[in-house]
Scaffold this motif. Structure first.
Motif: not given
Ligand SMILES: [Zn+2]
Length: 155
Positions: A10, A13, A31, A34, A37
């Motif tokens: 990713c 992250c 990913c 994320c 997020r």
């Molecule tokens: Zn990630």
């Protein structure tokens, strides 16, 4: 687009992304955690992300919101009625709505709708469609990924 590989890293992250969501413009992947997020950031505080998505600054509430009258005679803001209608939509329909917003040039709405799709942690295919819009060359700053990484994972 198919996920490139199940072993991609990713870009946000740094962990293994499985399934990997493609970010072809940034030659990498994200990913699902994320992606979700990013969706939360977009929904919670879109105006703080204008260095990543400049068009989020588009006509921020400089016009009074139109009001409509409900069947019970109450006057409410149109935006509230639309928000209630959207709650009934499936995530797939919300993604279609985001794509339609893009076609008619409502880019800020499109970006925010993609954020809501990601918040719902959809299947990889739908998350990919939202990321394809968000990280496209037209909408995302060339430094978008770096900016996001700095914000999501401050050093
Ligand atoms: Zn990630």
């Amino acid at each position: 687009m198919e996920p490139i590989t199940d072993l991609a890293t990713c870009l946000l992250c740094g962990a293994g992304a499985s399934p990997a969501l493609n970010l072809p413009r940034f030659a990498g992947a994200a990913c699902q955690g994320c992606a979700q997020r990013v969706g939360h950031l977009l929904v919670q505080d879109p105006t703080s992300l204008t260095d990543i998505w400049p068009l989020l600054a588009d006509d921020v509430d400089d016009e009074p919101e139109p009001s409509v009258q409900r069947a019970d005679g109450k006057t409410v803001e149109l935006r509230q009625v639309i928000a209630e209608m959207k709650r009934e939509l499936s995530v797939e329909d919300r993604m279609k709505l985001a794509e339609m917003y893009g076609e008619i040039g409502l880019i800020r709405e499109q970006l925010e709708e993609c954020g809501r799709v990601l918040v719902a942690a959809p299947a990889a295919g739908l998350a990919q469609r939202a990321l394809d819009v968000l990280f496209s060359e037209e909408l995302c700053s060339p430094r978008g990924i770096e900016e996001l990484r700095g914000r999501m994972f401050p050093a």
